[in-house]
Motif scaffolding. Structure first.
Motif, mmCIF file in Angstrom:
data_model
loop_
_atom_site.group_PDB
_atom_site.id
_atom_site.type_symbol
_atom_site.label_atom_id
_atom_site.label_comp_id
_atom_site.label_asym_id
_atom_site.label_seq_id
_atom_site.Cartn_x
_atom_site.Cartn_y
_atom_site.Cartn_z
ATOM 1 N N ILE A 1 1.104 -1.184 -0.043
ATOM 2 C CA ILE A 1 0.265 0.039 -0.101
ATOM 3 C C ILE A 1 0.961 1.269 0.135
ATOM 4 O O ILE A 1 1.999 1.246 0.960
ATOM 5 C CB ILE A 1 -0.938 0.105 1.005
ATOM 6 C CG1 ILE A 1 -1.713 -1.370 1.249
ATOM 7 C CG2 ILE A 1 -1.686 1.279 1.394
ATOM 8 C CD1 ILE A 1 -2.699 -1.253 2.504
ATOM 9 N N ASN A 2 0.834 2.184 -0.927
ATOM 10 C CA ASN A 2 1.251 3.593 -0.912
ATOM 11 C C ASN A 2 0.707 4.436 0.056
ATOM 12 O O ASN A 2 -0.429 4.768 0.035
ATOM 13 C CB ASN A 2 1.274 3.955 -2.272
ATOM 14 C CG ASN A 2 2.402 5.242 -2.614
ATOM 15 O OD1 ASN A 2 2.954 5.361 -1.705
ATOM 16 N ND2 ASN A 2 1.996 5.823 -3.673
ATOM 17 N N LEU A 3 1.794 4.652 1.042
ATOM 18 C CA LEU A 3 1.375 5.651 2.270
ATOM 19 C C LEU A 3 1.703 6.907 2.144
ATOM 20 O O LEU A 3 1.491 7.796 2.842
ATOM 21 C CB LEU A 3 2.063 4.996 3.373
ATOM 22 C CG LEU A 3 1.555 3.584 4.062
ATOM 23 C CD1 LEU A 3 2.227 2.966 5.175
ATOM 24 C CD2 LEU A 3 -0.014 3.374 4.174
ATOM 25 N N THR A 4 2.343 7.081 0.926
ATOM 26 C CA THR A 4 2.822 8.749 0.724
ATOM 27 C C THR A 4 1.605 9.643 0.640
ATOM 28 O O THR A 4 1.712 10.681 1.435
ATOM 29 C CB THR A 4 3.533 8.617 -0.629
ATOM 30 O OG1 THR A 4 4.609 7.588 -0.582
ATOM 31 C CG2 THR A 4 4.228 10.103 -1.007
ATOM 32 N N MET B 1 -1.116 9.440 2.284
ATOM 33 C CA MET B 1 -1.790 9.719 3.434
ATOM 34 C C MET B 1 -0.852 10.584 4.389
ATOM 35 O O MET B 1 -1.382 11.437 5.270
ATOM 36 C CB MET B 1 -2.159 8.084 4.033
ATOM 37 C CG MET B 1 -2.666 8.424 5.661
ATOM 38 S SD MET B 1 -3.197 6.898 6.170
ATOM 39 C CE MET B 1 -1.575 6.223 6.781
ATOM 40 N N ILE B 2 0.524 10.276 4.284
ATOM 41 C CA ILE B 2 1.394 11.004 5.086
ATOM 42 C C ILE B 2 1.441 12.409 4.740
ATOM 43 O O ILE B 2 1.636 13.422 5.644
ATOM 44 C CB ILE B 2 2.886 10.292 4.872
ATOM 45 C CG1 ILE B 2 3.003 8.935 5.504
ATOM 46 C CG2 ILE B 2 3.961 11.229 5.507
ATOM 47 C CD1 ILE B 2 4.142 8.179 5.167
#
Length: 137
Positions: A13-16, A18-19
């Protein structure tokens, strides 16, 4: 003959994004809290001016109804023509962009509707409208 299988890629999952959103929220609340503290510490003498008018929003369109029996109401409050004119004059002084809609009952006399229109215009209200229903449905 040996069958060669491809290795399945690991699902991630690409968390970028959300961050990024979390950092923007943190910055927003940090900056917002700084402003509210700074505002409470500032001693400001607010200048005074002469003629003040209300800074609230313009009231909704006022509705004058001429009933079949000739009675006049302003937003469901019964009034005489003189009271209507005085009330609208006072409100127009506070809200120059006041709008008034006149609704005449179909069975009322045109003379009374014309008198109400004259009273509204003589009170200074410039934005006057007539209400009617469409016969098509």
């Amino acid at each position: 003959m040996a069958i060669r299988r491809e290795r399945a890629e690991d699902a991630t999952i690409n968390l970028t994004p959300m961050i990024d959103v979390v950092f923007l929220l943190i910055i927003f609340f940090m900056v917002g809290s700084k402003f509210s503290e700074a505002e409470s510490r500032i001693n400001v003498n607010v200048p005074s001016v002469g003629d003040l008018r209300s800074m609230t929003r313009i009231p909704d369109e006022r509705v004058v109804v001429v009933a079949e029996n000739g009675s006049i109401t302003l937003d469901e409050t019964p009034l005489t023509i003189a009271e209507l004119s005085e009330t609208l004059r006072n409100q127009h002084a506070n809200y120059p962009a006041l709008k008034v809609a006149v609704r005449g009952d179909g069975a009322s006399s045109f003379q009374q509707v014309a008198e109400v229109l004259h009273a509204v215009r003589s009170s200074g209200v410039e934005q006057v409208g007539l209400s009617a229903k469409s016969t098509r449905r």
